[in-house]
Design an enzyme around this catalytic site. Structure first.
Site, PDB file in Angstrom:
ATOM      1  N   VAL A 264       8.751  11.190   5.431  1.00  0.00           N
ATOM      2  CA  VAL A 264       8.035  12.011   4.449  1.00  0.00           C
ATOM      3  C   VAL A 264       6.654  12.329   5.024  1.00  0.00           C
ATOM      4  CG1 VAL A 264       7.101  12.094   2.103  1.00  0.00           C
ATOM      5  CG2 VAL A 264       9.302  10.974   2.541  1.00  0.00           C
TER       6      VAL A 264
ATOM      7  N   GLY B 163      12.858   3.459   7.064  1.00  0.00           N
ATOM      8  CA  GLY B 163      12.377   4.815   7.257  1.00  0.00           C
ATOM      9  C   GLY B 163      12.554   5.285   8.696  1.00  0.00           C
TER      10      GLY B 163
ATOM     11  N   TYR C  99       0.858  -1.189   0.000  1.00  0.00           N
ATOM     12  CA  TYR C  99       0.000   0.000   0.000  1.00  0.00           C
ATOM     13  C   TYR C  99       0.897   1.243   0.000  1.00  0.00           C
ATOM     14  CZ  TYR C  99      -4.562   2.059  -0.010  1.00  0.00           C
ATOM     15  OH  TYR C  99      -5.699   2.725  -0.399  1.00  0.00           O
TER      16      TYR C  99
ATOM     17  N   GLN D 294       4.160  -9.997  13.114  1.00  0.00           N
ATOM     18  CA  GLN D 294       4.420  -8.747  13.833  1.00  0.00           C
ATOM     19  C   GLN D 294       3.131  -8.065  14.283  1.00  0.00           C
ATOM     20  OE1 GLN D 294       6.467  -7.001  10.299  1.00  0.00           O
ATOM     21  NE2 GLN D 294       5.452  -5.112  10.882  1.00  0.00           N
TER      22      GLN D 294
ATOM     23  N   GLY E 213       6.396   8.059   1.096  1.00  0.00           N
ATOM     24  CA  GLY E 213       7.427   7.689   2.083  1.00  0.00           C
ATOM     25  C   GLY E 213       8.198   6.468   1.610  1.00  0.00           C
ATOM     26  N   HIS E 214       7.451   5.422   1.210  1.00  0.00           N
ATOM     27  CA  HIS E 214       8.112   4.219   0.685  1.00  0.00           C
ATOM     28  C   HIS E 214       8.966   4.559  -0.544  1.00  0.00           C
ATOM     29  CE1 HIS E 214       4.344   2.258   2.472  1.00  0.00           C
ATOM     30  NE2 HIS E 214       5.324   1.652   3.122  1.00  0.00           N
TER      31      HIS E 214
ATOM     32  N   ASP F  15       9.706   4.916  11.465  1.00  0.00           N
ATOM     33  CA  ASP F  15       9.684   3.849  12.475  1.00  0.00           C
ATOM     34  C   ASP F  15      11.072   3.799  13.120  1.00  0.00           C
ATOM     35  OD1 ASP F  15       6.969   2.347  11.876  1.00  0.00           O
ATOM     36  OD2 ASP F  15       7.863   2.889   9.965  1.00  0.00           O
TER      37      ASP F  15
HETATM   38  P1  AMP Z   1       5.660  -0.267   6.221  1.00  0.00           P
HETATM   39  O1  AMP Z   1       5.142  -0.617   4.863  1.00  0.00           O
HETATM   40  O2  AMP Z   1       4.770   0.657   6.971  1.00  0.00           O
HETATM   41  O3  AMP Z   1       6.099  -1.478   6.996  1.00  0.00           O
HETATM   42  O4  AMP Z   1       6.979   0.580   5.970  1.00  0.00           O
HETATM   43  C1  AMP Z   1       8.033   0.095   5.182  1.00  0.00           C
HETATM   44  C2  AMP Z   1       9.213   1.005   5.319  1.00  0.00           C
HETATM   45  O5  AMP Z   1       8.842   2.331   4.900  1.00  0.00           O
HETATM   46  C3  AMP Z   1       9.707   1.139   6.769  1.00  0.00           C
HETATM   47  O6  AMP Z   1      11.126   1.196   6.773  1.00  0.00           O
HETATM   48  C4  AMP Z   1       9.101   2.449   7.197  1.00  0.00           C
HETATM   49  O7  AMP Z   1       9.821   3.082   8.219  1.00  0.00           O
HETATM   50  C5  AMP Z   1       9.158   3.239   5.909  1.00  0.00           C
HETATM   51  N1  AMP Z   1       8.186   4.335   5.942  1.00  0.00           N
HETATM   52  C6  AMP Z   1       6.868   4.244   6.218  1.00  0.00           C
HETATM   53  N2  AMP Z   1       6.294   5.466   6.196  1.00  0.00           N
HETATM   54  C7  AMP Z   1       7.289   6.353   5.913  1.00  0.00           C
HETATM   55  C8  AMP Z   1       7.344   7.779   5.764  1.00  0.00           C
HETATM   56  N3  AMP Z   1       6.260   8.547   5.913  1.00  0.00           N
HETATM   57  N4  AMP Z   1       8.542   8.338   5.484  1.00  0.00           N
HETATM   58  C9  AMP Z   1       9.652   7.578   5.339  1.00  0.00           C
HETATM   59  N5  AMP Z   1       9.657   6.241   5.467  1.00  0.00           N
HETATM   60  C10 AMP Z   1       8.498   5.624   5.751  1.00  0.00           C
END
Ligand code: AMP
Length: 296
Positions: free
Chosen positions: A191, A162, A40, A72, A44-45, A165
């Site tokens: 982001v 990111g 999704y 998790q 940020g990703h 987290d």
């Molecule tokens: P997730 O899909 O939420 O597990 O996130 C996957 C990666 O994207 C992790 O390393 C997160 O820290 C990073 N991430 C999620 N949201 C952001 C954001 N807003 N800015 C930068 N990195 C992000």
């Protein structure tokens, strides 16, 4: 971004196929950059994908994993309803010149789990106990386990996480150092939306007025920053906690789970908070749990 990159992205569903390709790349001397995600995808990703591309160069390989990792999530958390849209994610990855999207099934990632035969986990024992770890028992055991598995499968030279987290990134760094994973960990800035809300797949849950109320996390961070700037010297934690509680109370459907002030690399809690300290908070906005953090 090369034109060839725009045209296709290879989708790999099987662990064995991903591992075979990674081994071939390693033998050929290709550099592999890796971005683990739960899909999704948002900007940020994509910023992490660009960071991975910059790290491995135009001829290197960039792999994005899309996997909503069941181990998790705690009981009663949002595993079942976590947003998923693989087609949209693939289009975004294509646009960023991603070489491979690795999207495995649960059966392939956790063979034998239903029969009780998946019994080996990676556990970080100290940094995982505070903040997210205290509020979500077992969460980081799932994270470190799946990240270790993904590193063994994708065999990256560089992996990008990111700062959104923050605790997760610190724990992954510790795991890599402790267990000698041959991978360099990069941490990329958070982001945000124009109003400061950190981008998150879970922002999709914020319906109607809740979206505006979700800005309390960023407003709390900015409030603490402003307070420290005006004060011109370190402040005691209880003063800053009171300030954060006050900001969160301005949103009728927001409830503070925790706010912590700590040393950024060790997560050691601080008594007096000055510049260079780090803060992190978790807030329920309606039924959605959001997290954010920042260097002060
Ligand atoms: P997730 O899909 O939420 O597990 O996130 C996957 C990666 O994207 C992790 O390393 C997160 O820290 C990073 N991430 C999620 N949201 C952001 C954001 N807003 N800015 C930068 N990195 C992000």
């Amino acid at each position: 971004m090369g034109v060839a990159h725009c045209e296709r992205v290879q989708v790999i569903r099987s662990v064995a196929a991903m591992q075979r390709l990674a081994r071939r790349w390693q033998r050929q001397g290709e550099r592999i950059g890796f971005v683990p995600t739960m899909g999704y995808l948002h900007q940020g990703h994509l910023s992490l994908v660009r960071r991975a591309r910059a790290a491995v160069g135009p001829r290197g390989k960039v792999v994005v994993s899309i996997y909503v990792n069941p181990t998790q999530f705690g009981p009663g958390e949002d595993f079942a309803r976590y947003p998923r849209d693989l087609q949209r994610d693939l289009a975004l990855c294509r646009g960023e010149g991603v070489d491979v999207v690795f999207a495995p099934s649960d059966a392939d990632m956790y063979p034998g789990r239903a029969k009780g035969c998946f019994t080996t986990f990676v556990v970080e024992e100290t940094l995982s106990r505070v903040m997210e770890g205290r509020s979500r028992p077992g969460h980081f055991r799932g994270v470190t386990t799946v990240v270790a598995k993904l590193f063994n499968i994708v065999q990256p030279d560089v992996a990008v996480f990111g700062a959104k987290d923050w605790q997760q990134a610190v724990i992954v760094r510790r795991m890599v150092a402790n267990l000698n994973f041959p991978v360099r960990i990069l941490v990329s800035p958070t982001v945000r939306e124009p109003d400061g809300l950190a981008m998150s797949s879970r922002n999709k849950y914020l319906k109607g007025d809740l979206r505006q109320q979700a800005t309390v996390l960023w407003r709390a961070i900015q409030g603490v920053r402003r307070h420290l700037l005006e004060k011109g010297r370190p402040a005691p934690v209880r003063e800053l906690r009171a300030l954060v509680r006050g900001v969160v109370a301005t949103a009728p459907q927001a409830r503070l789970d925790y706010v912590e002030f700590f040393e950024p690399e060790t997560l050691q809690p601080l008594g007096m908070v000055g510049r260079g300290a780090h803060m992190a908070l978790a807030v329920f906005v309606g039924g959605t749990r959001l997290i954010d953090n920042a260097r002060l």
